[in-house]
Design a protein around this motif. Structure first.
Motif, PDB file in Angstrom:
ATOM      1  N   TYR A   1      -0.113 -10.823  -0.358  1.00  0.00           N
ATOM      2  CA  TYR A   1      -0.062  -9.718  -1.310  1.00  0.00           C
ATOM      3  C   TYR A   1       0.000  -8.394  -0.564  1.00  0.00           C
ATOM      4  N   ARG A   2       0.729  -7.456  -1.155  1.00  0.00           N
ATOM      5  CA  ARG A   2       0.811  -6.117  -0.576  1.00  0.00           C
ATOM      6  C   ARG A   2       1.054  -5.120  -1.700  1.00  0.00           C
ATOM      7  N   LEU A   3       0.755  -3.857  -1.393  1.00  0.00           N
ATOM      8  CA  LEU A   3       1.008  -2.774  -2.331  1.00  0.00           C
ATOM      9  C   LEU A   3       2.351  -2.129  -2.030  1.00  0.00           C
ATOM     10  N   LEU A   4       2.952  -1.594  -3.052  1.00  0.00           N
ATOM     11  CA  LEU A   4       4.202  -0.877  -2.865  1.00  0.00           C
ATOM     12  C   LEU A   4       3.998   0.245  -1.858  1.00  0.00           C
ATOM     13  N   ASP A   5       4.948   0.356  -0.908  1.00  0.00           N
ATOM     14  CA  ASP A   5       4.833   1.376   0.121  1.00  0.00           C
ATOM     15  C   ASP A   5       4.653   2.752  -0.510  1.00  0.00           C
ATOM     16  N   GLY A   6       3.676   3.503   0.018  1.00  0.00           N
ATOM     17  CA  GLY A   6       3.432   4.841  -0.495  1.00  0.00           C
ATOM     18  C   GLY A   6       2.373   4.906  -1.568  1.00  0.00           C
ATOM     19  N   TYR A   7       1.981   3.722  -2.128  1.00  0.00           N
ATOM     20  CA  TYR A   7       0.940   3.746  -3.158  1.00  0.00           C
ATOM     21  C   TYR A   7      -0.411   3.889  -2.474  1.00  0.00           C
ATOM     22  N   ARG A   8      -1.107   4.956  -2.800  1.00  0.00           N
ATOM     23  CA  ARG A   8      -2.390   5.192  -2.146  1.00  0.00           C
ATOM     24  C   ARG A   8      -3.186   6.212  -2.947  1.00  0.00           C
TER      25      ARG A   8
ATOM     26  N   VAL B   1      -9.051 -14.820  -7.074  1.00  0.00           N
ATOM     27  CA  VAL B   1      -8.145 -13.813  -6.527  1.00  0.00           C
ATOM     28  C   VAL B   1      -6.866 -13.756  -7.347  1.00  0.00           C
ATOM     29  N   TYR B   2      -6.340 -14.934  -7.712  1.00  0.00           N
ATOM     30  CA  TYR B   2      -5.115 -14.967  -8.524  1.00  0.00           C
ATOM     31  C   TYR B   2      -5.336 -14.224  -9.841  1.00  0.00           C
ATOM     32  N   ARG B   3      -6.482 -14.469 -10.487  1.00  0.00           N
ATOM     33  CA  ARG B   3      -6.763 -13.806 -11.761  1.00  0.00           C
ATOM     34  C   ARG B   3      -6.912 -12.299 -11.580  1.00  0.00           C
ATOM     35  N   ASP B   4      -7.574 -11.900 -10.473  1.00  0.00           N
ATOM     36  CA  ASP B   4      -7.762 -10.474 -10.229  1.00  0.00           C
ATOM     37  C   ASP B   4      -6.423  -9.782  -9.969  1.00  0.00           C
ATOM     38  N   VAL B   5      -5.538 -10.438  -9.255  1.00  0.00           N
ATOM     39  CA  VAL B   5      -4.217  -9.869  -8.991  1.00  0.00           C
ATOM     40  C   VAL B   5      -3.459  -9.664 -10.294  1.00  0.00           C
ATOM     41  N   GLU B   6      -3.539 -10.633 -11.211  1.00  0.00           N
ATOM     42  CA  GLU B   6      -2.880 -10.500 -12.511  1.00  0.00           C
ATOM     43  C   GLU B   6      -3.460  -9.331 -13.295  1.00  0.00           C
ATOM     44  N   SER B   7      -4.771  -9.134 -13.198  1.00  0.00           N
ATOM     45  CA  SER B   7      -5.401  -8.018 -13.892  1.00  0.00           C
ATOM     46  C   SER B   7      -4.908  -6.681 -13.346  1.00  0.00           C
ATOM     47  N   LEU B   8      -4.760  -6.578 -12.020  1.00  0.00           N
ATOM     48  CA  LEU B   8      -4.250  -5.351 -11.421  1.00  0.00           C
ATOM     49  C   LEU B   8      -2.801  -5.114 -11.823  1.00  0.00           C
ATOM     50  N   HIS B   9      -2.012  -6.190 -11.906  1.00  0.00           N
ATOM     51  CA  HIS B   9      -0.641  -6.088 -12.392  1.00  0.00           C
ATOM     52  C   HIS B   9      -0.622  -5.482 -13.789  1.00  0.00           C
ATOM     53  N   SER B  10      -1.469  -6.021 -14.635  1.00  0.00           N
ATOM     54  CA  SER B  10      -1.516  -5.570 -16.028  1.00  0.00           C
ATOM     55  C   SER B  10      -1.937  -4.114 -16.141  1.00  0.00           C
ATOM     56  N   ALA B  11      -2.741  -3.649 -15.168  1.00  0.00           N
ATOM     57  CA  ALA B  11      -3.198  -2.262 -15.177  1.00  0.00           C
ATOM     58  C   ALA B  11      -2.165  -1.308 -14.600  1.00  0.00           C
ATOM     59  N   GLY B  12      -1.009  -1.856 -14.170  1.00  0.00           N
ATOM     60  CA  GLY B  12       0.053  -1.015 -13.653  1.00  0.00           C
ATOM     61  C   GLY B  12       0.008  -0.760 -12.171  1.00  0.00           C
ATOM     62  N   VAL B  13      -0.845  -1.464 -11.442  1.00  0.00           N
ATOM     63  CA  VAL B  13      -0.904  -1.304  -9.991  1.00  0.00           C
ATOM     64  C   VAL B  13       0.296  -2.005  -9.371  1.00  0.00           C
ATOM     65  N   PRO B  14       1.102  -1.318  -8.538  1.00  0.00           N
ATOM     66  CA  PRO B  14       2.292  -1.929  -7.936  1.00  0.00           C
ATOM     67  C   PRO B  14       1.931  -2.899  -6.819  1.00  0.00           C
ATOM     68  N   LEU B  15       1.492  -4.078  -7.204  1.00  0.00           N
ATOM     69  CA  LEU B  15       1.018  -5.108  -6.277  1.00  0.00           C
ATOM     70  C   LEU B  15       2.000  -6.263  -6.300  1.00  0.00           C
ATOM     71  N   TYR B  16       2.469  -6.695  -5.135  1.00  0.00           N
ATOM     72  CA  TYR B  16       3.494  -7.730  -5.067  1.00  0.00           C
ATOM     73  C   TYR B  16       3.036  -8.866  -4.156  1.00  0.00           C
ATOM     74  N   GLY B  17       3.514 -10.072  -4.467  1.00  0.00           N
ATOM     75  CA  GLY B  17       3.199 -11.239  -3.659  1.00  0.00           C
ATOM     76  C   GLY B  17       4.457 -11.840  -3.077  1.00  0.00           C
ATOM     77  N   ASP B  18       4.419 -12.158  -1.781  1.00  0.00           N
ATOM     78  CA  ASP B  18       5.551 -12.792  -1.095  1.00  0.00           C
ATOM     79  C   ASP B  18       5.170 -14.212  -0.719  1.00  0.00           C
ATOM     80  N   ALA B  19       6.058 -15.148  -0.962  1.00  0.00           N
ATOM     81  CA  ALA B  19       5.816 -16.541  -0.618  1.00  0.00           C
ATOM     82  C   ALA B  19       6.166 -16.791   0.846  1.00  0.00           C
ATOM     83  N   GLY B  20       5.767 -17.958   1.332  1.00  0.00           N
ATOM     84  CA  GLY B  20       6.123 -18.365   2.680  1.00  0.00           C
ATOM     85  C   GLY B  20       4.997 -18.182   3.666  1.00  0.00           C
TER      86      GLY B  20
END
Length: 326
Positions: A59-66, A35-54
């Motif tokens: 992981y979540r997508l930037l609001d409005g991205y659809r 999953v970590y590797r896949d998230v990095e791949s989506l980041h590299s492809a320009g998908v606005p995907l963010y991870g919050d600690a705690g």
């Protein structure tokens, strides 16, 4: 495979919102590291995907991205989910494919359509087998479906009702039909186009050679025509019967469609005793006997005389069987 998984991960986040790496890994049946590797791949492809600690992170997508499906009405979206039929799809080996397709569709729908379409699964369930009959055991269904799809010839060992009961057939499979929980194969054997019940296939081998399916072959039209011909061959005569009020209530659940249609079309007004006289098609005397005995005391045969006598003799035999006084 990896491209499909990346798309599934994206659709999961679009559909469900924030998800942890562990939740994504469980849904995708992969490791958290993947999953970590896949998230990095989506980041590299320009998908606005963010991870919050705690503890409440993920992981979540930037609001409005659809990704949106345009031109799809609310009714069309609902119909697509209602047409999924997960049971038959699973029998064909397509259960996971239907689930993935619904997930992608749900993720791509605008919020207002997604909410309405999602309610379909909560309010409607399609159960295809008929009452009093379970679905057939069809161990070769997936192989038959594959041959239909790829236009590949089949060699089968088949069990039929007349002698010889077991026969070998080489078929060109044109299509599959699900009728009341039973699967039927429409296939060409030699020069004839025939119908085979998939549960009666005892052995199957997919042959290496393919065939050319006739252009313009309409499976639904062929099936409907075959049903009409089958029904016409079955009906060799008519019977006049009387049904009690309770018998008339049971008729829709107990009778074949052709018998029910005929009864509705020929029903006379109930007599002083409340019984209704109708004229219905019959296949043969033994078949009619079996069909009419199901109604017990709520059905009386008026004619033909041979069938009435057969019903009476059967009733007398039953009475003797259950006579405890003797």
């Amino acid at each position: 495979m990896r491209a499909s998984r990346l798309l599934s991960l994206l659709m999961l986040l679009q559909t469900r919102g924030r998800m942890t790496a562990q939740e994504l890994a469980a849904e995708l049946e992969v490791s958290v590291r993947t999953v970590y590797r896949d998230v990095e791949s989506l980041h590299s492809a320009g998908v606005p995907l963010y991870g919050d600690a705690g503890p409440s992170g993920g992981y979540r997508l930037l609001d409005g991205y659809r990704t949106r499906l345009t031109g799809l009405t609310s009714g069309e979206a609902q119909a697509l989910f209602l047409a999924g039929m997960p049971g038959p799809a699973a029998e064909l080996g397509l259960g996971s494919v239907v689930t993935a397709a619904q997930l992608k569709l749900m993720a791509a729908l605008p919020v207002e359509l997604r909410d309405r379409a999602g309610r379909i699964r909560e309010r409607f369930h399609l159960d295809t087998p008929n009452w009093y009959h379970g679905a057939d055991e069809t161990p070769y269904l997936a192989a038959v479906a594959d041959a239909v799809w790829n236009e590949r010839r089949l060699e089968i060992r088949y069990r039929r009702w007349k002698a010889p009961q077991e026969v070998l057939r080489t078929l060109e499979p044109y299509g599959l039909v699900l009728k009341a929980g039973r699967w039927y194969l429409i296939a060409r054997a030699g020069q004839d186009l025939r119908t085979y019940r998939v549960s009666q296939i005892l052995e199957l081998h997919a042959l290496p050679e393919t065939f050319e399916r006739p252009a313009g072959f309409d499976l639904a039209a062929h099936w409907n025509g075959a049903l009409e011909e089958f029904e016409a061959r079955l009906h060799q005569g008519e019977a006049v019967i009387r049904l009690s009020p309770h018998g008339m209530e049971r008729l829709p659940d107990m009778a074949r469609p052709a018998l029910l249609r005929a009864a509705e079309a020929t029903a006379r007004p109930p007599g002083p005793d409340g019984w209704t006289q109708v004229t219905v098609p019959i296949e043969s005397l033994p078949n009619a006997l079996s069909e009419f005995l199901r109604f017990g005391v709520d059905l009386e045969v008026v004619s033909p005389a041979e069938l009435r006598d057969l019903m009476a003799e059967t009733a007398r035999s039953l009475a003797r069987r259950y006579d405890t006084a003797g």
